[in-house]
Design a protein around this motif. Sequence first.
Motif, mmCIF file in Angstrom:
data_model
loop_
_atom_site.group_PDB
_atom_site.id
_atom_site.type_symbol
_atom_site.label_atom_id
_atom_site.label_comp_id
_atom_site.label_asym_id
_atom_site.label_seq_id
_atom_site.Cartn_x
_atom_site.Cartn_y
_atom_site.Cartn_z
ATOM 1 N N PHE A 27 0.858 -1.186 0.000
ATOM 2 C CA PHE A 27 0.000 0.000 0.000
ATOM 3 C C PHE A 27 0.893 1.234 0.000
ATOM 4 O O PHE A 27 1.907 1.279 0.699
ATOM 5 N N LYS A 28 0.517 2.232 -0.770
ATOM 6 C CA LYS A 28 1.244 3.490 -0.802
ATOM 7 C C LYS A 28 0.833 4.364 0.386
ATOM 8 O O LYS A 28 -0.261 4.203 0.941
ATOM 9 N N GLN A 29 1.704 5.286 0.757
ATOM 10 C CA GLN A 29 1.420 6.213 1.843
ATOM 11 C C GLN A 29 0.070 6.898 1.616
ATOM 12 O O GLN A 29 -0.209 7.414 0.537
ATOM 13 N N GLY A 30 -0.784 6.876 2.638
ATOM 14 C CA GLY A 30 -2.095 7.499 2.555
ATOM 15 C C GLY A 30 -3.208 6.580 2.099
ATOM 16 O O GLY A 30 -4.390 6.910 2.260
ATOM 17 N N GLU A 31 -2.868 5.420 1.529
ATOM 18 C CA GLU A 31 -3.899 4.481 1.095
ATOM 19 C C GLU A 31 -4.555 3.804 2.297
ATOM 20 O O GLU A 31 -3.927 3.613 3.344
ATOM 21 N N THR A 32 -5.804 3.433 2.134
ATOM 22 C CA THR A 32 -6.561 2.771 3.193
ATOM 23 C C THR A 32 -6.451 1.259 3.062
ATOM 24 O O THR A 32 -6.683 0.707 1.986
ATOM 25 N N LEU A 33 -6.085 0.607 4.178
ATOM 26 C CA LEU A 33 -6.038 -0.853 4.199
ATOM 27 C C LEU A 33 -7.430 -1.415 4.440
ATOM 28 O O LEU A 33 -7.849 -2.352 3.780
ATOM 29 N N PHE A 34 -8.129 -0.829 5.416
ATOM 30 C CA PHE A 34 -9.520 -1.216 5.659
ATOM 31 C C PHE A 34 -10.199 -0.116 6.466
ATOM 32 O O PHE A 34 -9.537 0.681 7.132
ATOM 33 N N LEU A 35 -11.534 -0.060 6.379
ATOM 34 C CA LEU A 35 -12.330 0.952 7.073
ATOM 35 C C LEU A 35 -13.169 0.318 8.179
ATOM 36 O O LEU A 35 -13.550 -0.862 8.085
ATOM 37 N N ASN A 50 4.808 1.598 8.225
ATOM 38 C CA ASN A 50 4.021 1.994 9.394
ATOM 39 C C ASN A 50 2.593 2.318 8.977
ATOM 40 O O ASN A 50 2.352 2.806 7.869
ATOM 41 N N VAL A 51 1.655 2.044 9.886
ATOM 42 C CA VAL A 51 0.245 2.320 9.614
ATOM 43 C C VAL A 51 -0.369 3.084 10.784
ATOM 44 O O VAL A 51 0.118 3.023 11.916
ATOM 45 N N THR A 52 -1.440 3.806 10.493
ATOM 46 C CA THR A 52 -2.226 4.492 11.504
ATOM 47 C C THR A 52 -3.535 3.736 11.702
ATOM 48 O O THR A 52 -4.265 3.503 10.741
ATOM 49 N N VAL A 53 -3.801 3.350 12.943
ATOM 50 C CA VAL A 53 -5.064 2.705 13.298
ATOM 51 C C VAL A 53 -5.906 3.744 14.039
ATOM 52 O O VAL A 53 -5.437 4.345 15.010
ATOM 53 N N TYR A 54 -7.149 3.976 13.603
ATOM 54 C CA TYR A 54 -7.924 5.088 14.142
ATOM 55 C C TYR A 54 -9.426 4.818 14.095
ATOM 56 O O TYR A 54 -9.891 3.860 13.461
ATOM 57 N N LYS A 55 -10.174 5.680 14.790
ATOM 58 C CA LYS A 55 -11.624 5.688 14.720
ATOM 59 C C LYS A 55 -12.077 7.119 14.460
ATOM 60 O O LYS A 55 -11.447 8.067 14.936
ATOM 61 N N ASP A 56 -13.158 7.284 13.724
ATOM 62 C CA ASP A 56 -13.772 8.591 13.500
ATOM 63 C C ASP A 56 -15.053 8.679 14.310
ATOM 64 O O ASP A 56 -15.851 7.733 14.338
ATOM 65 N N ASN A 57 -15.269 9.840 14.992
ATOM 66 C CA ASN A 57 -16.519 10.000 15.733
ATOM 67 C C ASN A 57 -17.616 10.507 14.797
ATOM 68 O O ASN A 57 -17.404 10.671 13.589
ATOM 69 N N SER A 58 -18.779 10.765 15.350
ATOM 70 C CA SER A 58 -19.926 11.157 14.522
ATOM 71 C C SER A 58 -19.724 12.504 13.838
ATOM 72 O O SER A 58 -20.386 12.804 12.841
ATOM 73 N N ASP A 59 -18.811 13.319 14.367
ATOM 74 C CA ASP A 59 -18.514 14.615 13.766
ATOM 75 C C ASP A 59 -17.375 14.544 12.757
ATOM 76 O O ASP A 59 -16.942 15.571 12.219
ATOM 77 N N ALA A 92 -2.216 3.603 5.546
ATOM 78 C CA ALA A 92 -0.757 3.515 5.458
ATOM 79 C C ALA A 92 -0.156 4.866 5.825
ATOM 80 O O ALA A 92 -0.404 5.862 5.156
ATOM 81 N N PHE A 93 0.638 4.915 6.890
ATOM 82 C CA PHE A 93 1.312 6.145 7.306
ATOM 83 C C PHE A 93 2.535 6.400 6.428
ATOM 84 O O PHE A 93 2.889 7.533 6.129
ATOM 85 N N THR A 94 3.199 5.305 6.039
ATOM 86 C CA THR A 94 4.267 5.323 5.047
ATOM 87 C C THR A 94 3.905 4.282 3.992
ATOM 88 O O THR A 94 2.881 3.606 4.117
ATOM 89 N N ASP A 95 4.732 4.124 2.967
ATOM 90 C CA ASP A 95 4.564 2.960 2.103
ATOM 91 C C ASP A 95 4.693 1.724 2.986
ATOM 92 O O ASP A 95 5.584 1.653 3.850
#
Length: 221
Positions: A27-35, A50-59, A92-95
């Motif tokens: 995956f290239k930097q910025g691409e989504t692995l899964f939602l 490296n990857v970023t694991v996160y959650k988005d709130n209702s806003d 993906a935070f980096t490639d």
Amino acid sequence: MNQDYLSSSLTKECLDNLLRVSQCQEFKQGETLFLEHSFCESIYFIINGNVTVYKDNSDGKRKIIYLLGKDSFLNDTMIYDESQKTSVSCDAFTDVKVMIIPIKELKRLILKYPELAILMIKSLSKKTKRLYRQLKNTTTISMDKRIAAKLWKLAKDFGYEHKEFHGFTVKVNNTYLADMLGTNRETVSRGIKKLKELGFVKVENGQIFILKTEIRDFYRR
């Protein structure tokens, strides 16, 4: 692929069978692995990057839960989740290169090879301990100490020595720190300014450097 971590944790037979049922994907930097809430039939393991694991709130406000690197399992909480829907998102935070393991095959191998089960338990335990630490830092210390604690953890996981300071092999800015801490960029900027005034942090060419021991002692006071 670098097999050092897996080969040191698994028998050759187990590793061979694991690799046989898996595939690699980049995956290239910025691409989504899964939602979050997406249907998923596989577990992801980071080979490099490296990857970023996160959650988005209702806003639509993002809260970063983990910044994970090489030799990390990503969505391992899904192993025995009958819904097969992800509880977090991952970019993906980096490639990054990952090994993708079908959950059905992984379950079969876990039942056959106890060392693989232990490896998965270690992964989940490590994440749980990190969440405990985040919860403690969220509820019991001031924002400047929360920033200091996060910078120390980043230096521990992704740091390198730079004279008497430590830098980060990953590029972390104030906006990213804000998403990690569940606050806004302006608050982080004020916190970084205070840490600079105390002499624990310096910024050169947009990169943050910290005095690792001193910043640890500061947030633990």
